[in-house]
Design a protein around this motif. Structure first.
Motif, PDB file in Angstrom:
ATOM      1  N   GLY A 239       0.819  -1.199   0.000  1.00  0.00           N
ATOM      2  CA  GLY A 239       0.000   0.000   0.000  1.00  0.00           C
ATOM      3  C   GLY A 239       0.854   1.250   0.000  1.00  0.00           C
ATOM      4  O   GLY A 239       2.035   1.223  -0.383  1.00  0.00           O
ATOM      5  N   ASP A 240       0.256   2.339   0.467  1.00  0.00           N
ATOM      6  CA  ASP A 240       0.955   3.633   0.501  1.00  0.00           C
ATOM      7  C   ASP A 240       1.592   3.890   1.866  1.00  0.00           C
ATOM      8  O   ASP A 240       2.252   4.903   2.070  1.00  0.00           O
ATOM      9  CB  ASP A 240      -0.037   4.766   0.187  1.00  0.00           C
ATOM     10  N   ILE A 241       1.360   2.964   2.817  1.00  0.00           N
ATOM     11  CA  ILE A 241       1.875   3.134   4.189  1.00  0.00           C
ATOM     12  C   ILE A 241       2.804   1.954   4.505  1.00  0.00           C
ATOM     13  O   ILE A 241       2.535   0.817   4.094  1.00  0.00           O
ATOM     14  CB  ILE A 241       0.707   3.197   5.199  1.00  0.00           C
ATOM     15  N   GLU A 242       3.876   2.241   5.231  1.00  0.00           N
ATOM     16  CA  GLU A 242       4.814   1.163   5.603  1.00  0.00           C
ATOM     17  C   GLU A 242       4.177   0.348   6.735  1.00  0.00           C
ATOM     18  O   GLU A 242       4.539   0.487   7.910  1.00  0.00           O
ATOM     19  CB  GLU A 242       6.140   1.796   6.052  1.00  0.00           C
ATOM     20  N   LEU A 243       3.245  -0.520   6.353  1.00  0.00           N
ATOM     21  CA  LEU A 243       2.421  -1.214   7.350  1.00  0.00           C
ATOM     22  C   LEU A 243       3.245  -2.114   8.268  1.00  0.00           C
ATOM     23  O   LEU A 243       2.933  -2.240   9.461  1.00  0.00           O
ATOM     24  CB  LEU A 243       1.334  -2.043   6.650  1.00  0.00           C
ATOM     25  N   SER A 244       4.309  -2.726   7.739  1.00  0.00           N
ATOM     26  CA  SER A 244       5.095  -3.658   8.566  1.00  0.00           C
ATOM     27  C   SER A 244       5.645  -2.949   9.809  1.00  0.00           C
ATOM     28  O   SER A 244       5.842  -3.572  10.845  1.00  0.00           O
ATOM     29  CB  SER A 244       6.230  -4.264   7.747  1.00  0.00           C
ATOM     30  N   ALA A 245       5.863  -1.645   9.694  1.00  0.00           N
ATOM     31  CA  ALA A 245       6.410  -0.895  10.829  1.00  0.00           C
ATOM     32  C   ALA A 245       5.313  -0.288  11.702  1.00  0.00           C
ATOM     33  O   ALA A 245       5.598   0.421  12.665  1.00  0.00           O
ATOM     34  CB  ALA A 245       7.315   0.221  10.303  1.00  0.00           C
ATOM     35  N   VAL A 246       4.065  -0.583  11.361  1.00  0.00           N
ATOM     36  CA  VAL A 246       2.938   0.087  12.021  1.00  0.00           C
ATOM     37  C   VAL A 246       2.090  -0.884  12.834  1.00  0.00           C
ATOM     38  O   VAL A 246       1.554  -0.531  13.886  1.00  0.00           O
ATOM     39  CB  VAL A 246       2.075   0.775  10.927  1.00  0.00           C
ATOM     40  N   VAL A 247       2.001  -2.145  12.355  1.00  0.00           N
ATOM     41  CA  VAL A 247       1.023  -3.069  12.958  1.00  0.00           C
ATOM     42  C   VAL A 247       1.229  -3.244  14.461  1.00  0.00           C
ATOM     43  O   VAL A 247       0.256  -3.430  15.203  1.00  0.00           O
ATOM     44  CB  VAL A 247       1.016  -4.458  12.266  1.00  0.00           C
ATOM     45  N   GLU A 248       2.455  -3.152  14.926  1.00  0.00           N
ATOM     46  CA  GLU A 248       2.728  -3.383  16.347  1.00  0.00           C
ATOM     47  C   GLU A 248       2.408  -2.170  17.232  1.00  0.00           C
ATOM     48  O   GLU A 248       2.383  -2.294  18.446  1.00  0.00           O
ATOM     49  CB  GLU A 248       4.203  -3.763  16.557  1.00  0.00           C
ATOM     50  N   LYS A 249       2.238  -1.018  16.618  1.00  0.00           N
ATOM     51  CA  LYS A 249       2.021   0.156  17.479  1.00  0.00           C
ATOM     52  C   LYS A 249       0.705   0.896  17.236  1.00  0.00           C
ATOM     53  O   LYS A 249       0.356   1.806  17.994  1.00  0.00           O
ATOM     54  CB  LYS A 249       3.198   1.128  17.333  1.00  0.00           C
ATOM     55  N   CYS A 250      -0.017   0.490  16.187  1.00  0.00           N
ATOM     56  CA  CYS A 250      -1.278   1.191  15.926  1.00  0.00           C
ATOM     57  C   CYS A 250      -2.400   0.504  16.709  1.00  0.00           C
ATOM     58  O   CYS A 250      -2.229  -0.615  17.206  1.00  0.00           O
ATOM     59  CB  CYS A 250      -1.583   1.201  14.431  1.00  0.00           C
ATOM     60  N   SER A 251      -3.584   1.160  16.779  1.00  0.00           N
ATOM     61  CA  SER A 251      -4.696   0.486  17.464  1.00  0.00           C
ATOM     62  C   SER A 251      -5.489  -0.359  16.477  1.00  0.00           C
ATOM     63  O   SER A 251      -6.117  -1.342  16.868  1.00  0.00           O
ATOM     64  CB  SER A 251      -5.596   1.507  18.166  1.00  0.00           C
ATOM     65  N   ALA A 252      -5.469   0.018  15.187  1.00  0.00           N
ATOM     66  CA  ALA A 252      -6.186  -0.753  14.163  1.00  0.00           C
ATOM     67  C   ALA A 252      -5.628  -0.375  12.807  1.00  0.00           C
ATOM     68  O   ALA A 252      -5.150   0.749  12.621  1.00  0.00           O
ATOM     69  CB  ALA A 252      -7.682  -0.439  14.220  1.00  0.00           C
ATOM     70  N   TYR A 253      -5.719  -1.302  11.866  1.00  0.00           N
ATOM     71  CA  TYR A 253      -5.200  -0.990  10.514  1.00  0.00           C
ATOM     72  C   TYR A 253      -5.901  -1.834   9.464  1.00  0.00           C
ATOM     73  O   TYR A 253      -6.410  -2.918   9.760  1.00  0.00           O
ATOM     74  CB  TYR A 253      -3.682  -1.227  10.447  1.00  0.00           C
ATOM     75  N   THR A 254      -5.898  -1.315   8.247  1.00  0.00           N
ATOM     76  CA  THR A 254      -6.429  -2.074   7.112  1.00  0.00           C
ATOM     77  C   THR A 254      -5.269  -2.793   6.435  1.00  0.00           C
ATOM     78  O   THR A 254      -4.287  -2.148   6.059  1.00  0.00           O
ATOM     79  CB  THR A 254      -7.114  -1.157   6.080  1.00  0.00           C
ATOM     80  N   PRO A 255      -5.348  -4.116   6.284  1.00  0.00           N
ATOM     81  CA  PRO A 255      -4.269  -4.827   5.602  1.00  0.00           C
ATOM     82  C   PRO A 255      -4.289  -4.544   4.096  1.00  0.00           C
ATOM     83  O   PRO A 255      -5.306  -4.124   3.557  1.00  0.00           O
ATOM     84  CB  PRO A 255      -4.601  -6.297   5.877  1.00  0.00           C
ATOM     85  N   VAL A 256      -3.161  -4.772   3.462  1.00  0.00           N
ATOM     86  CA  VAL A 256      -3.081  -4.690   1.991  1.00  0.00           C
ATOM     87  C   VAL A 256      -2.428  -5.981   1.515  1.00  0.00           C
ATOM     88  O   VAL A 256      -1.300  -6.271   1.916  1.00  0.00           O
ATOM     89  CB  VAL A 256      -2.214  -3.494   1.544  1.00  0.00           C
ATOM     90  N   PRO A 257      -3.138  -6.807   0.710  1.00  0.00           N
ATOM     91  CA  PRO A 257      -4.524  -6.635   0.271  1.00  0.00           C
ATOM     92  C   PRO A 257      -5.502  -7.086   1.368  1.00  0.00           C
ATOM     93  O   PRO A 257      -5.067  -7.544   2.425  1.00  0.00           O
ATOM     94  CB  PRO A 257      -4.592  -7.565  -0.945  1.00  0.00           C
TER      95      PRO A 257
END
Ligand code: NAP
Length: 281
Positions: A239-257
């Protein structure tokens, strides 16, 4: 903390099964008339061809029909407008989708705005956008409408939060910002001229990435505990966001895909069923 997965794939499946029941009822009550989505594809861009096919497949899954108008690359604005006029005038067509982006020299905005607002199930006309912005009844642009549905399904609170939308395209960033505003979020819209982008994104309780550049929004721009919505879809399933660096610290996220993409299609089909129900009432 690992963020809650906002699972668009599963929710889209649920929505499709509800839609299939509505379509069945509609066919039974209208003496066999089937809801129809017409898609217009100009040229043969492989991604666009795939998206149109996915939308047609979704129609089939819920018992609707789709018809495809294929125009060659190099078609003029006049030729596309003539196709839209034909579909606008056809009472058997309930929704019209023009696959974006339309290759040059076609003037995309003119084409979008030629769609009859009653058949604008992808929410691309200025009239539809304006009505949505004013909180009037309208078909919302499918991708942000899908995001709002996903956030609502997971009961993500929006009132009073600071939402940061990165991107201001007519079909995604701009309507997204207005929908969040209408849900009483405080909204900041960022774009290519925004200064100190990382600092602005860091203020977001909710961040929507709608940029079109792989992992452009870096993990360290995201505030711990934020809700992360990645609308981007780039080659290599990122996606447009570096999700691998976010999943551990966010409260919720949309996976891609499996996050925003399936919700976009579900909203398009849902709004076509709405349009068919209105037309057949
Ligand atoms: P777009 O029309 O190209 O718009 C991109 C936006 O990003 C523009 O507003 C642009 O700003 C902004 N931008 C570009 N570079 C930037 C930078 N360096 N800093 C800050 N902002 C910047 O793209 P789009 O159609 O909105 O699509 C965005 C993404 O969503 C793409 O990855 C696309 O594949 C995806 N998408 C997914 C779906 C789905 O169903 N999942 C549907 C539609 C789109 P300016 O306005 O200043 O140029």
């Amino acid at each position: 903390m690992t963020g809650l997965v906002l699972d668009g794939k599963t929710l889209a499946k649920q929505i499709e099964s509800e839609l299939a029941a509505r379509v069945e009822k509609l066919i039974a009550h209208s003496g066999g008339k089937v809801p129809v989505l017409a898609t217009i594809l100009v040229g043969e861009d492989p991604a666009s061809v795939t998206y149109v096919r996915m939308k047609s497949n979704a129609c089939k899954r819920v018992g609707m029909e789709s018809i495809r108008a294929l125009l060659p690359e190099g078609s003029t604005t006049g030729q596309v407008l003539a196709e839209i006029d034909k579909l606008n005038a056809d009472p058997g067509v309930h929704g019209i989708l023009i696959q974006h982006p339309i290759p040059k020299p076609v003037e995309e905005r003119l084409c979008f705005d030629r769609i009859d607002p009653a058949k604008d199930v992808d929410g691309v006309t200025c009239m539809g956008f304006g009505r949505m912005a004013m909180g009037e009844e309208a078909y919302g642009s499918a991708t942000p409408a899908g995001i709002m549905r996903l956030l609502s399904h997971y009961k993500i609170p929006l009132e009073g939060i600071h939402a940061v939308v990165v991107g201001r395209s007519p079909i995604l960033g701009k309507p997204m910002a207005l929908m969040l505003l209408n849900a009483n979020a405080t909204v900041t819209i960022c774009h290519s001229k925004t200064k100190n982008l990382a600092e602005v994104v860091r203020q977001g309780d909710l961040v929507v990435g709608a940029v079109g550049k792989p992992e452009f929004i870096r993990g360290d721009w995201i505030k711990p505990g934020a809700v992360v919505v990645d609308a981007g879809y780039n080659e290599g399933n990122v996606g447009d966001i570096e999700l691998s660096a976010v999943v551990e610290k966010c409260s919720a996220y949309t996976p891609v895909p499996g996050g925003v993409g399936p919700m976009t299609i579900a909203m398009l089909i849902a709004q076509t069923v709405d349009a068919a129900e209105k037309a057949m009432a």
